[in-house]
Write a protein that holds these residues in place. Structure first.
Motif, mmCIF file in Angstrom:
data_model
loop_
_atom_site.group_PDB
_atom_site.id
_atom_site.type_symbol
_atom_site.label_atom_id
_atom_site.label_comp_id
_atom_site.label_asym_id
_atom_site.label_seq_id
_atom_site.Cartn_x
_atom_site.Cartn_y
_atom_site.Cartn_z
ATOM 1 N N HIS A 163 8.725 -11.993 -1.329
ATOM 2 C CA HIS A 163 9.266 -10.408 -1.529
ATOM 3 C C HIS A 163 8.166 -9.430 -1.543
ATOM 4 C CE1 HIS A 163 11.451 -6.962 -3.334
ATOM 5 N NE2 HIS A 163 10.305 -6.929 -4.155
ATOM 6 N N PHE A 164 7.007 -9.785 -2.162
ATOM 7 C CA PHE A 164 5.904 -8.632 -1.933
ATOM 8 C C PHE A 164 5.485 -8.663 -0.671
ATOM 9 C CE2 PHE A 164 5.988 -9.617 -6.722
ATOM 10 C CZ PHE A 164 6.437 -8.375 -7.132
ATOM 11 N N GLU A 165 5.235 -9.825 -0.087
ATOM 12 C CA GLU A 165 4.846 -9.720 1.387
ATOM 13 C C GLU A 165 5.617 -9.149 2.042
ATOM 14 O OE1 GLU A 165 4.544 -13.900 2.324
ATOM 15 O OE2 GLU A 165 2.564 -14.057 1.437
ATOM 16 N N GLN A 166 6.890 -8.797 2.025
ATOM 17 C CA GLN A 166 7.902 -7.968 2.707
ATOM 18 C C GLN A 166 7.699 -6.471 2.370
ATOM 19 O OE1 GLN A 166 11.833 -9.645 1.821
ATOM 20 N NE2 GLN A 166 11.782 -11.151 3.411
ATOM 21 N N GLU A 167 7.626 -6.473 1.177
ATOM 22 C CA GLU A 167 7.234 -4.888 0.540
ATOM 23 C C GLU A 167 5.936 -4.416 1.128
ATOM 24 O OE1 GLU A 167 9.141 -2.798 -1.944
ATOM 25 O OE2 GLU A 167 10.584 -4.289 -0.894
ATOM 26 N N ARG A 168 4.790 -5.157 1.066
ATOM 27 C CA ARG A 168 3.715 -4.839 1.956
ATOM 28 C C ARG A 168 3.559 -4.565 3.423
ATOM 29 N NH1 ARG A 168 0.649 -9.283 0.662
ATOM 30 N NH2 ARG A 168 0.222 -8.503 -1.427
ATOM 31 N N ALA A 194 6.366 -3.637 4.861
ATOM 32 C CA ALA A 194 7.072 -2.387 5.059
ATOM 33 C C ALA A 194 6.189 -1.080 4.699
ATOM 34 C CB ALA A 194 8.386 -2.510 4.443
ATOM 35 N N LYS A 220 5.638 -0.365 1.408
ATOM 36 C CA LYS A 220 6.073 -0.208 0.144
ATOM 37 C C LYS A 220 5.285 -0.374 -0.975
ATOM 38 C CE LYS A 220 10.699 -0.190 2.029
ATOM 39 N NZ LYS A 220 12.121 -0.907 1.643
ATOM 40 N N SER A 221 4.196 -1.037 -0.734
ATOM 41 C CA SER A 221 3.104 -1.525 -1.849
ATOM 42 C C SER A 221 1.754 -1.101 -1.699
ATOM 43 C CB SER A 221 3.254 -3.189 -2.117
ATOM 44 O OG SER A 221 2.706 -3.794 -0.785
ATOM 45 N N LYS A 222 1.149 -1.177 -2.699
ATOM 46 C CA LYS A 222 -0.479 -0.693 -2.822
ATOM 47 C C LYS A 222 -1.255 -2.124 -2.948
ATOM 48 C CE LYS A 222 0.328 3.992 -4.415
ATOM 49 N NZ LYS A 222 0.111 5.010 -5.608
ATOM 50 N N GLU A 223 -2.098 -1.778 -2.025
ATOM 51 C CA GLU A 223 -3.291 -3.313 -2.625
ATOM 52 C C GLU A 223 -4.126 -2.881 -3.522
ATOM 53 O OE1 GLU A 223 -6.156 -6.064 -0.025
ATOM 54 O OE2 GLU A 223 -4.840 -5.066 1.069
#
Length: 94
Positions: free
Chosen positions: A68-73, A75, A77-80
């Motif tokens: 899920h977090f890989e998909q968000e990244r 797209a 939609k996430s911050k590193e």
């Protein structure tokens, strides 16, 4: 320091603080000495104990979360977070 359970009862908060600071504290219970000391606990142990999640369920959930977090990244939609400061900044955001 060694105390009986009755002696420890009224001062448990202070005893826990002292034990957390590294002092050796023992409480005698039914003729056995029980130690107060800090312990390390992993997140896996916590989840298994608190929620009754089996190791297999934990593995499946972990894999799903990573996906899920890989998909968000991907797209955007996430911050590193590369530093603890990045994490602290995230916590301060509204």
């Amino acid at each position: 320091m060694t105390l009986t359970a009755d002696e420890a009862c009224g001062q448990i908060a202070a005893l826990l603080q002292r034990a957390a600071s590294g002092e050796e504290i023992g409480i005698e219970v039914d003729g056995k000495l029980v130690a107060l000391r800090p312990v390390e606990e992993s997140s896996e142990e916590y989840v298994l104990r608190e929620y009754g999640v089996t190791p297999e369920e934990m593995k499946v959930a972990s894999e799903k979360l990573v996906a899920h977090f890989e998909q968000e990244r991907a797209a955007g939609k996430s911050k590193e977070w590369k530093t603890t400061q990045d994490f602290d900044n995230f916590l301060e955001e509204d």
